[in-house]
Design a protein around this motif. Structure first.
Motif, mmCIF file in Angstrom:
data_model
loop_
_atom_site.group_PDB
_atom_site.id
_atom_site.type_symbol
_atom_site.label_atom_id
_atom_site.label_comp_id
_atom_site.label_asym_id
_atom_site.label_seq_id
_atom_site.Cartn_x
_atom_site.Cartn_y
_atom_site.Cartn_z
ATOM 1 N N LEU A 67 0.783 -1.005 0.011
ATOM 2 C CA LEU A 67 -0.111 -0.345 0.061
ATOM 3 C C LEU A 67 0.801 1.020 -0.148
ATOM 4 O O LEU A 67 1.956 1.794 0.891
ATOM 5 N N THR A 68 0.792 1.700 -1.429
ATOM 6 C CA THR A 68 1.302 3.474 -1.118
ATOM 7 C C THR A 68 0.066 4.326 -0.669
ATOM 8 O O THR A 68 -0.653 4.453 -1.557
ATOM 9 N N ASP A 69 -0.351 5.118 0.434
ATOM 10 C CA ASP A 69 -0.742 5.722 0.840
ATOM 11 C C ASP A 69 -0.307 7.134 0.843
ATOM 12 O O ASP A 69 0.198 7.349 1.542
ATOM 13 N N HIS A 70 -0.928 7.996 0.099
ATOM 14 C CA HIS A 70 -0.235 9.139 0.149
ATOM 15 C C HIS A 70 -1.201 10.428 -0.734
ATOM 16 O O HIS A 70 -1.855 10.226 -1.959
ATOM 17 N N PRO A 71 -1.649 12.102 -0.005
ATOM 18 C CA PRO A 71 -2.607 12.601 -0.930
ATOM 19 C C PRO A 71 -2.139 12.950 -2.522
ATOM 20 O O PRO A 71 -3.164 12.587 -3.452
ATOM 21 N N MET A 85 4.436 1.790 -10.073
ATOM 22 C CA MET A 85 4.906 0.268 -9.728
ATOM 23 C C MET A 85 5.996 -0.036 -10.537
ATOM 24 O O MET A 85 6.292 -1.421 -9.757
ATOM 25 N N GLU A 86 6.792 0.826 -11.891
ATOM 26 C CA GLU A 86 8.231 -0.198 -11.452
ATOM 27 C C GLU A 86 9.138 -0.336 -10.912
ATOM 28 O O GLU A 86 9.768 -1.296 -10.837
ATOM 29 N N ARG A 87 8.800 0.351 -9.725
ATOM 30 C CA ARG A 87 10.079 0.546 -9.168
ATOM 31 C C ARG A 87 9.610 -0.129 -7.696
ATOM 32 O O ARG A 87 10.298 -1.510 -7.712
ATOM 33 N N LEU A 88 8.506 -0.492 -7.568
ATOM 34 C CA LEU A 88 7.913 -1.946 -6.737
ATOM 35 C C LEU A 88 8.210 -2.577 -7.408
ATOM 36 O O LEU A 88 8.660 -4.118 -6.731
ATOM 37 N N ALA A 89 8.286 -3.142 -8.285
ATOM 38 C CA ALA A 89 7.917 -4.762 -9.297
ATOM 39 C C ALA A 89 9.433 -5.217 -9.256
ATOM 40 O O ALA A 89 10.091 -5.809 -9.283
ATOM 41 N N ARG A 90 10.443 -3.545 -9.381
ATOM 42 C CA ARG A 90 11.505 -4.436 -9.584
ATOM 43 C C ARG A 90 12.874 -4.451 -8.366
ATOM 44 O O ARG A 90 13.567 -5.871 -8.453
ATOM 45 N N GLN A 91 12.414 -3.909 -7.007
ATOM 46 C CA GLN A 91 12.649 -4.052 -6.070
ATOM 47 C C GLN A 91 11.829 -5.725 -5.846
ATOM 48 O O GLN A 91 12.571 -6.740 -4.812
ATOM 49 N N GLU A 92 10.749 -6.057 -5.632
ATOM 50 C CA GLU A 92 10.050 -7.820 -5.620
ATOM 51 C C GLU A 92 9.967 -8.643 -6.337
ATOM 52 O O GLU A 92 9.844 -9.931 -5.954
ATOM 53 N N LYS A 93 10.057 -8.225 -7.776
ATOM 54 C CA LYS A 93 10.436 -8.855 -8.504
ATOM 55 C C LYS A 93 9.131 -9.852 -8.378
ATOM 56 O O LYS A 93 9.639 -11.350 -8.149
ATOM 57 N N PRO A 94 8.094 -9.718 -8.827
ATOM 58 C CA PRO A 94 6.710 -10.682 -8.286
ATOM 59 C C PRO A 94 7.098 -11.629 -10.069
ATOM 60 O O PRO A 94 7.534 -11.117 -10.774
ATOM 61 N N GLU A 95 7.125 -12.780 -10.317
ATOM 62 C CA GLU A 95 6.277 -13.864 -11.271
ATOM 63 C C GLU A 95 5.413 -13.371 -12.167
ATOM 64 O O GLU A 95 6.124 -13.368 -13.106
ATOM 65 N N ILE A 96 4.202 -12.798 -12.052
ATOM 66 C CA ILE A 96 2.888 -12.078 -12.419
ATOM 67 C C ILE A 96 2.858 -10.834 -12.013
ATOM 68 O O ILE A 96 2.201 -10.862 -10.603
ATOM 69 N N ILE A 97 2.172 -10.579 -13.044
ATOM 70 C CA ILE A 97 1.725 -9.226 -12.673
ATOM 71 C C ILE A 97 0.243 -9.628 -13.376
ATOM 72 O O ILE A 97 0.281 -9.709 -14.714
ATOM 73 N N LEU A 98 -1.151 -9.530 -12.834
ATOM 74 C CA LEU A 98 -2.489 -9.189 -13.415
ATOM 75 C C LEU A 98 -3.034 -8.329 -13.734
ATOM 76 O O LEU A 98 -3.020 -7.650 -12.660
ATOM 77 N N ILE A 99 -3.059 -7.528 -14.416
ATOM 78 C CA ILE A 99 -4.166 -6.194 -14.534
ATOM 79 C C ILE A 99 -5.391 -6.485 -14.622
ATOM 80 O O ILE A 99 -5.207 -6.815 -16.602
ATOM 81 N N GLY A 100 -6.623 -5.091 -14.904
ATOM 82 C CA GLY A 100 -7.805 -6.268 -15.524
ATOM 83 C C GLY A 100 -7.977 -4.995 -16.352
ATOM 84 O O GLY A 100 -6.702 -3.956 -16.348
ATOM 85 N N LYS A 114 6.114 -2.139 -20.644
ATOM 86 C CA LYS A 114 7.575 -1.337 -21.313
ATOM 87 C C LYS A 114 8.571 -1.469 -20.297
ATOM 88 O O LYS A 114 9.666 -1.526 -20.827
ATOM 89 N N ARG A 115 8.534 -0.447 -19.439
ATOM 90 C CA ARG A 115 9.467 -0.100 -18.308
ATOM 91 C C ARG A 115 10.154 -1.432 -17.711
ATOM 92 O O ARG A 115 11.272 -1.386 -17.184
ATOM 93 N N LEU A 116 9.165 -2.104 -18.107
ATOM 94 C CA LEU A 116 9.976 -3.329 -16.806
ATOM 95 C C LEU A 116 10.683 -4.495 -17.958
ATOM 96 O O LEU A 116 11.540 -5.434 -17.013
ATOM 97 N N GLY A 117 10.186 -3.703 -19.655
ATOM 98 C CA GLY A 117 11.279 -4.872 -20.700
ATOM 99 C C GLY A 117 10.892 -6.085 -21.178
ATOM 100 O O GLY A 117 11.711 -7.147 -20.947
#
Ligand SMILES: Cc1cc2nc3c(=O)[nH]c(=O)nc-3n(C[C@H](O)[C@H](O)[C@H](O)COP(=O)(O)OP(=O)(O)OC[C@H]3O[C@@H](n4cnc5c(N)ncnc54)[C@H](O)[C@@H]3O)c2cc1C
Lengths: 347, 275
Positions: A67-71, A85-100, A114-117
């Motif tokens: 959770l990132t909560d910020h005004p 999202m790019e920053r977090l994914a580079r850090q945590e390295k998930p296997e899969i990202i699903l988006i509606g 694209k950012r994550l190549g």
């Protein structure tokens, strides 16, 4: 706790009711996909004052919530969200990202991929894990005449957008708990090159077609706008929604938002009444999860008739009218016997 | 004078693709090419910008040699020049490699552009991913599904509807927009336009000319691989009802009144005495 377990991420798209439903559907599917690869399901939430959303995702099956909560996140922003999202994914390295595959998701996902190549499959209608632990993504291709199965063998994460209504959300369990990981807003954010000037929710006649249990669909075989309009009367009696094939939309018998098929919506009603529809694959790929299909067509060999549970060989408009009369008769009988059991008061 | 780049794709013309029912294969050679409808509107949007503030318009496409036709059409309609990216090594690209290839060509051939316009999605692939990925690749802001755009100075004001939100945004230039079909009524091509188009120059570049390594383009560079392709099966045992409308309605309810009634939550039985 930064235990490096494999993770399947679901992007928490919650901006409106429908977007949130897709997120819940994806959490549900992610749980199933997580089993064979021993992964956990994380939901990513960017926003401001979103505790209710976090609770909602927890109850619906998230193991972990970032959770990132910020005004600054109170309004959706493509650039800020992609950066985070790019920053977090580079850090945590998930296997899969699903988006509606909402409007936002369909635009957001390609930016992130694209950012994550990495690779991204658009508008999936099916997801599985194969024997190598790869995510198999099913998507209609070549104009929907075929289903293509794609994988992203090397790059990570494996990304997909998934159409609304493909999967079914889990029953919420208010007693569930999830690990909440608070991700602070980075101190240095690139300036947003896109400024939102105004945004208003248009309370259009938002019908929840993807959620509808009872759907009446009309095709070119309805014959005319006037005859097509009768379907709404039938829908009223059945308590259902009306949808349309592409010709019906092009002929302006129905609005574009009612289009069902590859270019439109995906439905999974308990009952589908299909009137004057040939059953082209671009249409049928999106209705195959209907539990019970009654089709009316003059041509008994139309593909739609082959996939129906009940195939009525007749004029579509005539059957529609006859059904209206018959239902009125049957339901009216009940109304004159108010003692009858069936909870049928709301007509 | 603004410099506009319009990305165009050639797609099969027929909405009902010629399909071989026996082999289950697409008869692509029978499918004629046309300009993707949303790209047509992207081009039209470029023209309307030119009318208001003045602009040079370049149309660019990646595709087989036949894709030159859509560039000719673009020039006939009013584009100033056409760029064709054509190479066997570019074939089988996914949206990732398509956007990389387009970006590379734009950077080297039209580096000082102000705005890129793409169609929001294509009628064949329907991914809607190339526009946003091209913006990322070029590191410029991008807004998708745009209905309306107005340029003032180095900013573009855009309007769109996304997820039922009517949004107005201001984007810095250079930037990228993807344009929905149906935002404008497209003009017809005049015959003189078509003739001019044949005189006009279209430049073709292959991978080597753009300095693109074969490893990074086409199917080779694509992160996404197709495993298999199949026709979806549809098996359901079906009951066929024929005859007069009266007979059909009669049998429908005698067979399924419970089932339908159960789903719609209404008791549809007429014969109360039978209970
Ligand atoms: C890339 C692509 C995307 C597409 N996306 C979609 C999509 O999202 N949704 C979609 O629906 N289509 C889509 N299509 C179009 C699709 O291929 C079909 O053309 C369309 O579904 C056909 O609609 P229809 O069944 O209403 O019309 P038709 O195919 O014309 O069929 C009409 C049917 O009505 C029957 N009929 C005629 N008169 C009567 C009568 N009096 N009584 C009873 N029956 C009668 C006929 O026997 C026929 O079977 C797409 C096509 C492409 C190429």
């Amino acid at each position: 706790m930064n235990e490096k377990r494999r993770a399947i991420w679901v992007f928490g798209d919650y901006r409106n009711y429908f977007q949130n439903r897709v997120t819940l559907q994806l959490i549900s599917r992610a749980r199933e996909l997580a089993l064979p690869i021993g992964a956990q399901v994380s939901v990513i939430v960017f926003g401001h004052n979103v505790d209710e959303i976090v609770g909602n995702y927890t109850a619906h099956g998230a193991d972990r919530i970032y959770l990132t909560d910020h005004p600054r996140l109170a309004e959706y922003s493509m650039e800020t969200y992609s950066f985070l999202m790019e920053r977090l994914a580079r850090q945590e390295k998930p296997e899969i990202i699903l988006i509606g595959a909402t409007s936002f998701g369909r635009e957001f996902a390609p930016h992130v991929a694209k950012r994550l190549g990495t690779g991204l499959t658009a508008g999936c209608i099916g997801l599985d894990i194969d024997e190598n632990g790869l995510l198999v993504q099913r998507v209609p291709s070549f104009g929907g005449n075929l289903i293509a199965e794609t994988v992203i063998p090397e790059r990570r994460p494996q990304m997909a957008t998934v159409r609304p209504g493909v999967f079914q959300e889990l029953e919420p369990d208010p007693k569930r708990v999830a690990e909440i990981i608070t991700v602070p807003m980075p101190e240095h954010m690139p300036p947003d090159r896109i400024r939102l000037i105004s945004s208003e929710l248009r309370e259009a006649k938002v019908r929840r077609l993807e959620q509808a249990k009872i759907v009446i669909c009309g095709g070119r075989g309805m014959g005319s706008k006037k005859k097509f309009a009768k379907l709404y009367e039938l829908a009223e009696l059945l308590g259902g929604e009306v949808c349309a094939t592409r010709p019906s939309v092009y002929l302006n018998w129905a609005g574009h938002e009612t289009l069902v098929g590859q270019a439109g919506k995906q439905i999974r009603p308990n009952i589908l009444l299909s009137f004057g529809i040939s059953g082209a694959i671009q249409h049928t790929a999106s209705i195959k999860n209907a539990h019970f299909i009654i089709a009316v067509n003059k041509n008994p060999n139309a593909p739609m008739m082959k996939m129906a549970d009940v195939a009525i060989v007749a004029d579509a408009s005539q059957i529609c009218n006859a059904l209206i009369l018959e239902l009125q008769r049957r339901i009216a009988t009940k109304q004159s016997h108010p003692s009858d059991l069936s909870g049928n008061s709301a007509v | 004078m603004l410099r506009l780049v319009v990305c165009i794709k050639q797609v099969p013309q027929v909405s009902e693709l010629p399909w071989d029912p026996d082999t289950g294969r697409l008869q692509r050679e029978l499918a004629e090419g046309m300009m993707n409808p949303a790209c047509r509107f992207a081009l039209e949007t470029a023209f309307s910008i030119r009318e208001k503030v003045g602009a040079k318009i370049a149309a660019i496409t990646m595709g087989p040699p036949s894709a030159e036709e859509v560039l000719r059409e673009a020039i006939a309609l009013g584009a100033d020049k056409g760029i064709l990216l054509c190479d066997e090594k570019m074939a089988g690209a996914d949206t990732y490699t398509t956007s990389s290839t387009l970006a590379k060509a734009i950077q080297s051939k039209i580096p000082r552009f102000d705005l890129i316009l793409c169609g929001s999605s294509t009628s064949d692939g329907e991914t809607a991913q190339v526009g946003p990925q091209l913006a990322e690749e070029l590191d410029i802001p991008g807004v998708a599904y745009v209905d309306d755009i107005e340029i003032t100075g180095n900013k573009a004001r855009v309007r769109r509807v996304a997820d039922q939100f009517l949004e107005t945004m201001e984007m810095e230039l250079p930037g990228l927009v993807t344009i929905n079909a149906r935002s404008y009524i497209p003009r017809y091509v005049s015959m003189t336009g078509f003739q001019a188009a044949f005189a006009e120059d279209i430049t073709t570049y292959d991978a080597a000319a753009l300095g693109l390594s074969p490893e990074w383009i086409g199917s080779k560079g694509a992160p996404t691989k197709v495993l298999r392709v199949y026709s979806p099966r549809m098996d359901k045992k079906n009951i066929v009802l024929t005859g007069t409308t009266k007979k059909i309605i009669g049998s429908l309810f005698s067979l399924f009144d419970d089932r339908i009634g159960g789903i719609i939550g209404k008791d549809l039985k007429t014969d109360k005495k039978a209970k």
